[in-house]
Design an enzyme around this catalytic site. Structure first.
Site, PDB file in Angstrom:
ATOM      1  CB  SER A   1      -2.664  -3.540   5.814  1.00  0.00           C
ATOM      2  OG  SER A   1      -3.017  -4.082   5.845  1.00  0.00           O
TER       3      SER A   1
ATOM      4  CG  HIS B   1      -1.264  -1.554   1.837  1.00  0.00           C
ATOM      5  ND1 HIS B   1      -1.266  -2.783   0.850  1.00  0.00           N
ATOM      6  CD2 HIS B   1      -1.797  -1.655   2.923  1.00  0.00           C
ATOM      7  CE1 HIS B   1      -1.973  -3.753   1.619  1.00  0.00           C
ATOM      8  NE2 HIS B   1      -2.627  -2.649   2.389  1.00  0.00           N
TER       9      HIS B   1
END
Length: 297
Positions: free
Chosen positions: A202, A248
């Site tokens: 991610s 993220h």
């Protein structure tokens, strides 16, 4: 007056231009001096006499330069590859291979997951980044446990990676992917609980999100689709449980910074600025890692 069948064509048809063999929607009056295929301005490569197409240059054009010396360049200065998605396919293949091995042998993932310090107190920690396993910052980028996790990440990688690989070139694209992923891992290590495990691509994927937004802004394209998709992902990031939001955000910030350097670097110092910024981000990764390690040992 209607034109009878077999009569000469009108002036408009007679003056129509051929289209570029690589971009059929673009008319051009220039042809490659070797193979005589029509080429548009984007595909023209200057030769000693006239212009040549990318294929003739790539195969050795006889211009007096090495075959790669005059290759057409993309917006970041990288060479245009025959397969613009090669690295994206390789990265997807690596992630899928690691996932399959982890499904067959679950204990395999124990050696890849990012963890700061394990086991937690009062036990004596023997594993984790704080115990010298710095490689976990990297290996965790290719590890996935749930099918929905790897499915979502690999779809995003395919959708974002191909255009970015074509726009930046393979080397710059790979650097962007790895450094963004490391930035996400480092921020997770710095802010998350040291005993919590983190894994997944991610951080690198959000780095591609950031770089895509910068690239679209540079090309004056409609940014609403990428902004909407990014907002949806950020809402999901902070709204769902068991998601390392630090990865993220770290990857996204690194992707924006590196992407900006890639597409806005001045031509005369392009490589220096691009890789210099990547080095600065790597230094930030090392600093965050050292700070957290100092807190945990």
């Amino acid at each position: 007056m209607d034109q009878a069948p077999g009569s000469p064509q009108g002036p408009q048809d007679a003056q129509s231009l051929p289209t570029c063999y690589r971009h059929p929607d673009r008319e051009t009056g220039i042809r490659c001096t070797r193979c005589e295929r029509p080429i548009c301005p984007e595909c023209m490569v200057s030769a000693s006499v006239g212009f040549q197409c990318p294929e003739c240059v790539r195969n050795g054009s006889g211009t007096g330069h090495a075959p790669g010396a005059s290759r057409p360049r993309n917006i970041a200065g990288g060479t245009i590859a025959a397969d613009p998605r090669l690295l994206t396919k390789i990265l997807i293949g690596i992630n899928l291979a690691v996932f399959l091995v982890g499904q067959i042998r679950p204990s395999f993932l124990d050696h890849l997951v990012l963890v700061g310090k394990w086991p937690p107190a009062p036990y004596v920690a023997t594993e984790g980044v704080a115990e010298g396993q710095w490689y976990l910052l990297f290996t965790s980028m290719f590890a996935h446990q749930a099918i929905w996790h790897i499915g979502f990440n690999m779809l995003s990688l395919w959708w974002l990676g191909g255009p970015l690989e074509a726009a930046l070139g393979r080397v710059r694209y790979l650097v962007l992917y790895i450094v963004s992923g490391l930035a996400g891992s480092a921020l997770t290590y710095l802010l998350a609980s040291p005993s919590s495990g983190s894994l997944g691509a991610s951080g690198a994927i959000f780095g591609l999100f950031g770089a895509t937004a910068v690239l679209m802004r540079r090309l004056n394209q409609d940014m609403r689709p990428i902004i909407a998709l990014l907002v949806i992902n950020l809402v999901f990031t902070f709204g769902a449980s068991n998601i390392a939001w630090q990865a993220h955000i770290g990857g996204l910030v690194a992707g924006v910074v590196i992407g900006y350097a890639m597409v806005h670097a001045p031509r005369e110092r392009r490589s220096l600025v691009q890789y210099g910024v990547c080095a600065v981000v790597l230094v930030a990764v090392v600093v965050m890692t050292l700070i957290r390690t100092g807190q945990l040992i």
